[in-house]
Write a protein that holds these residues in place. Sequence first.
Motif, mmCIF file in Angstrom:
data_model
loop_
_atom_site.group_PDB
_atom_site.id
_atom_site.type_symbol
_atom_site.label_atom_id
_atom_site.label_comp_id
_atom_site.label_asym_id
_atom_site.label_seq_id
_atom_site.Cartn_x
_atom_site.Cartn_y
_atom_site.Cartn_z
ATOM 1 N N PRO A 59 0.821 -1.208 0.000
ATOM 2 C CA PRO A 59 0.000 0.000 0.000
ATOM 3 C C PRO A 59 0.863 1.269 0.000
ATOM 4 O O PRO A 59 1.809 1.379 0.781
ATOM 5 N N GLY A 71 -2.796 -4.752 2.069
ATOM 6 C CA GLY A 71 -3.977 -3.907 1.957
ATOM 7 C C GLY A 71 -5.096 -4.400 2.852
ATOM 8 O O GLY A 71 -5.825 -3.603 3.459
ATOM 9 N N HIS A 128 -3.933 0.517 -2.376
ATOM 10 C CA HIS A 128 -3.415 -0.732 -1.809
ATOM 11 C C HIS A 128 -2.502 -1.481 -2.770
ATOM 12 O O HIS A 128 -1.677 -2.299 -2.350
#
Length: 324
Positions: free
Chosen positions: A80, A147, A204
């Motif tokens: 991310p 993420g 992400h």
Amino acid sequence: MVTTWPKNFPGLGTGANYLAEMIGKLSNGRIEVKVYGAGELVGALECFDAVSRGTAELGHGAGYYWKGKSRAAQFFAAVPFGLTAQEMNSWLYHGGGMELWEEVYAPFGLVPGAAGNTGVQMGGWFNKEINSVSDLEGLKMRIPGLGGEVLKRAGGTPVLLPGGEIFPSLQSGAIDATEWVGPYNDLAFGLHKAAKFYYYPGWHEPGTTLECFINKEALEGLPEELQLIVRNAIRIANQDMLADFTAKNNHALEQLVNEQNVELRRFPDDVLIKLRELSDEVVAEEAAQDEITKKVFDSFVKFRDQAKKWHAVSEQAYLNARTL
């Protein structure tokens, strides 16, 4: 070759097919690779073990699926607010990333290679609007890797599903939202039929690297010339997939918006700022769990910081100028 993707799925599945074809052509037919889609020979998330055991010689997937094998594997797929496709390739090929990747996979008898990239992905499909961070609380979302850990920290519930299970899960309400890849792939999956809000950017997964991992014993059993052919076919496939996604994503996005009446939304700034803060926390904590992950993390962050400085006066500056 066993893959985590549905057989012949556009972009990802066809990327595996392309790699198999390139190995055959470059070797002048001396190597023939048969591709099995998810579930044909082994389950989508069983590919890593299958190649490690020697059930198959090659696997095609993404490193964040193998978090249970090694936390460090996630860094070679997507982080991310991490590296873009261009930056990932630079880190892997000229920043020490590939050597670290090989070190991470060595205990499993595997040799990894970057075999494709999606570029910056979309933020995902949602069945409700995301107007503030509080809208993420209680959200059940299909989202893998780091993420997913960030979403959990924001109050959501990450769910790991292989591609073939996403649409029915979203349609039935088993999940409230999902990320997959981008317009090209998402249109092919029909995700617009199960949710109408399509958010960007893909905070992400800013440059998701797909991988081909090879059974080390099988690779080393080949003459050196053929080993080089396999490795370089993987590099060709890596470049080709990114070009494919770049060429097709906008056309698919226009279809989704103009023909399917999808509501395209940008995540609010305060949501992105909070997700970035949580991402920094999660990634640092994950890296501290073991020595090899910390080693990969340190290399990744060092490369990201210098790439950000260069791109501030090159890529980013140019893209900003183009919008004036």
